[in-house]
Motif scaffolding. Structure first.
Motif, PDB file in Angstrom:
ATOM      1  N   SER A   2       0.830  -1.205   0.000  1.00 40.09           N
ATOM      2  CA  SER A   2       0.000   0.000   0.000  1.00 40.09           C
ATOM      3  C   SER A   2       0.868   1.259   0.000  1.00 40.09           C
ATOM      4  CB  SER A   2      -0.900   0.010   1.239  1.00 40.09           C
ATOM      5  OG  SER A   2      -1.570   1.253   1.359  1.00 40.09           O
ATOM      6  N   PRO A   3       0.560   2.243  -0.855  1.00 41.81           N
ATOM      7  CA  PRO A   3       1.322   3.496  -0.820  1.00 41.81           C
ATOM      8  C   PRO A   3       1.287   4.157   0.558  1.00 41.81           C
ATOM      9  CG  PRO A   3       0.012   3.374  -2.824  1.00 41.81           C
ATOM     10  CD  PRO A   3      -0.413   2.219  -1.960  1.00 41.81           C
ATOM     11  N   LEU A   4       0.140   4.083   1.223  1.00 42.91           N
ATOM     12  CA  LEU A   4       0.036   4.608   2.581  1.00 42.91           C
ATOM     13  C   LEU A   4       0.285   3.476   3.562  1.00 42.91           C
ATOM     14  CD1 LEU A   4      -0.722   6.862   4.603  1.00 42.91           C
ATOM     15  CD2 LEU A   4      -3.107   6.115   4.396  1.00 42.91           C
ATOM     16  N   GLN A   5       1.369   3.581   4.301  1.00 45.74           N
ATOM     17  CA  GLN A   5       1.675   2.621   5.352  1.00 45.74           C
ATOM     18  C   GLN A   5       1.455   3.247   6.727  1.00 45.74           C
ATOM     19  OE1 GLN A   5       2.576  -0.668   5.214  1.00 45.74           O
ATOM     20  NE2 GLN A   5       2.215  -0.624   3.001  1.00 45.74           N
ATOM     21  N   ARG A   6       1.991   4.444   6.891  1.00 44.88           N
ATOM     22  CA  ARG A   6       1.846   5.171   8.147  1.00 44.88           C
ATOM     23  C   ARG A   6       1.560   6.627   7.818  1.00 44.88           C
ATOM     24  NH1 ARG A   6       3.231   2.028  12.189  1.00 44.88           N
ATOM     25  NH2 ARG A   6       3.004   3.750  13.648  1.00 44.88           N
TER      26      ARG A   6
ATOM     27  N   TYR B 196      -2.876  -4.541 -11.246  1.00 41.33           N
ATOM     28  CA  TYR B 196      -3.679  -3.319 -11.281  1.00 41.33           C
ATOM     29  C   TYR B 196      -2.855  -2.079 -10.933  1.00 41.33           C
ATOM     30  CZ  TYR B 196      -7.590  -0.144 -10.354  1.00 41.33           C
ATOM     31  OH  TYR B 196      -8.459   0.922 -10.366  1.00 41.33           O
ATOM     32  N   TYR B 197      -2.063  -2.158  -9.879  1.00 37.05           N
ATOM     33  CA  TYR B 197      -1.264  -1.006  -9.454  1.00 37.05           C
ATOM     34  C   TYR B 197      -0.287  -0.571 -10.548  1.00 37.05           C
ATOM     35  CZ  TYR B 197       1.383   1.926  -6.144  1.00 37.05           C
ATOM     36  OH  TYR B 197       2.005   2.966  -5.499  1.00 37.05           O
ATOM     37  N   PRO B 198       0.501  -1.487 -11.128  1.00 37.77           N
ATOM     38  CA  PRO B 198       1.385  -1.071 -12.224  1.00 37.77           C
ATOM     39  C   PRO B 198       0.615  -0.569 -13.446  1.00 37.77           C
ATOM     40  CG  PRO B 198       2.069  -3.192 -11.341  1.00 37.77           C
ATOM     41  CD  PRO B 198       0.728  -2.892 -10.745  1.00 37.77           C
ATOM     42  N   LEU B 199      -0.571  -1.147 -13.685  1.00 42.44           N
ATOM     43  CA  LEU B 199      -1.380  -0.718 -14.826  1.00 42.44           C
ATOM     44  C   LEU B 199      -1.759   0.756 -14.699  1.00 42.44           C
ATOM     45  CD1 LEU B 199      -2.940  -1.697 -17.396  1.00 42.44           C
ATOM     46  CD2 LEU B 199      -4.889  -2.118 -15.880  1.00 42.44           C
TER      47      LEU B 199
ATOM     48  N   ALA C 167      -4.309   4.224  -0.883  1.00 41.89           N
ATOM     49  CA  ALA C 167      -4.175   3.248   0.198  1.00 41.89           C
ATOM     50  C   ALA C 167      -4.870   1.952  -0.193  1.00 41.89           C
ATOM     51  CB  ALA C 167      -4.773   3.786   1.495  1.00 41.89           C
ATOM     52  N   VAL C 168      -4.346   0.854   0.332  1.00 39.64           N
ATOM     53  CA  VAL C 168      -4.945  -0.470   0.141  1.00 39.64           C
ATOM     54  C   VAL C 168      -4.982  -1.133   1.514  1.00 39.64           C
ATOM     55  CG1 VAL C 168      -4.891  -2.626  -1.161  1.00 39.64           C
ATOM     56  CG2 VAL C 168      -3.847  -0.559  -2.128  1.00 39.64           C
TER      57      VAL C 168
END
Length: 234
Positions: free
Chosen positions: A103-107, A147-150, A165-166
């Motif tokens: 996930s791009p958002l971790q903290r 999906y994310y790289p796409l 975020a995921v």
């Protein structure tokens, strides 16, 4: 870090009161503890979901931090606030989420999250929730590998969505085998095409995301959410 996701079914006549309670009560009250903050306050975009529904996402540094907030709500200084908020809504559905590994958002940097009203333009988010038939880890990995790289491969000026975020539910705190994509709509003008056109056959052929994703899930839903003008993140 934990993320508490809540869907509030608000009493229509009390909609403004509910929002004020979160803007003027919840957001500043969390500032008394450096380890918890309100991140997002969303409403369903008009015509895209149930009326008088709000979605909030609150971040807590760790389980102990959320435990302190829960104690304040049920036994401490926020008990009366919670009682008054319950009077403005029919009910609330909550789940505790954690970010998946990619996930791009971790903290969230909680020290920089606003705790006072700072008006800004409105933003639209697409929240996709999937319930895979495949193992959850395989489904989440498929998202991350395809999906994310796409999305990232498209030039910035041609993107509809950007994944911020995921999440998956913390075990024991929500539905098992569920994953959530929280995506900001970069160019709302492109939503019109998405809503008025079917998926082209070439985008459903073997080897495409839409086709290959069916090996992992065929149950999912999308919501269009609009931030409030004061939402800390937007």
């Amino acid at each position: 870090m934990l993320f508490i996701h809540e869907v509030h079914r608000i009493r229509g006549a009390r909609d403004d009161d509910f929002e004020a309670a979160y803007r003027d009560g919840w957001m500043p009250a969390l500032a008394q503890d450096q380890d918890a903050r309100l991140l997002w306050y969303f409403k369903h975009a008009h015509g895209s979901g149930p009326a008088y529904n709000a979605v909030t996402v609150t971040a807590a540094h760790d389980p102990a931090a959320w435990g302190r907030v829960a104690d304040r709500l049920q036994r401490g200084d926020l008990r009366d606030w919670l009682r008054s908020v319950d009077d403005t809504r029919h009910g609330v559905t909550s789940k505790v989420l954690r970010p998946v590994e990619w996930s791009p958002l971790q903290r969230a940097d909680l020290a920089t999250v606003p705790t006072t009203v700072q008006d800004h333009p409105l933003s639209i988010y697409m929240e996709d929730t999937g319930w895979p038939s495949a193992p959850l880890d395989d489904y989440v990995a498929f998202w991350g590998e395809t999906y994310y790289p796409l999305l990232n491969a498209r030039p910035p000026g041609e993107r509809l969505l950007d994944i911020e975020a995921v999440f998956e539910p913390l075990y024991g705190s929500g539905r098992r085998k569920e994953a959530i994509l929280l995506q900001k709509v970069i160019d709302p003008s492109r939503l019109g095409y998405l809503l008025t056109h079917d998926t082209a056959p070439e985008h459903k052929a073997p080897g495409t995301f839409m086709h290959d994703a069916l090996a992992y899930r065929d149950e999912w839903e999308s919501k269009l959410l609009r931030t409030a003008s004061w939402s800390p993140r937007w």
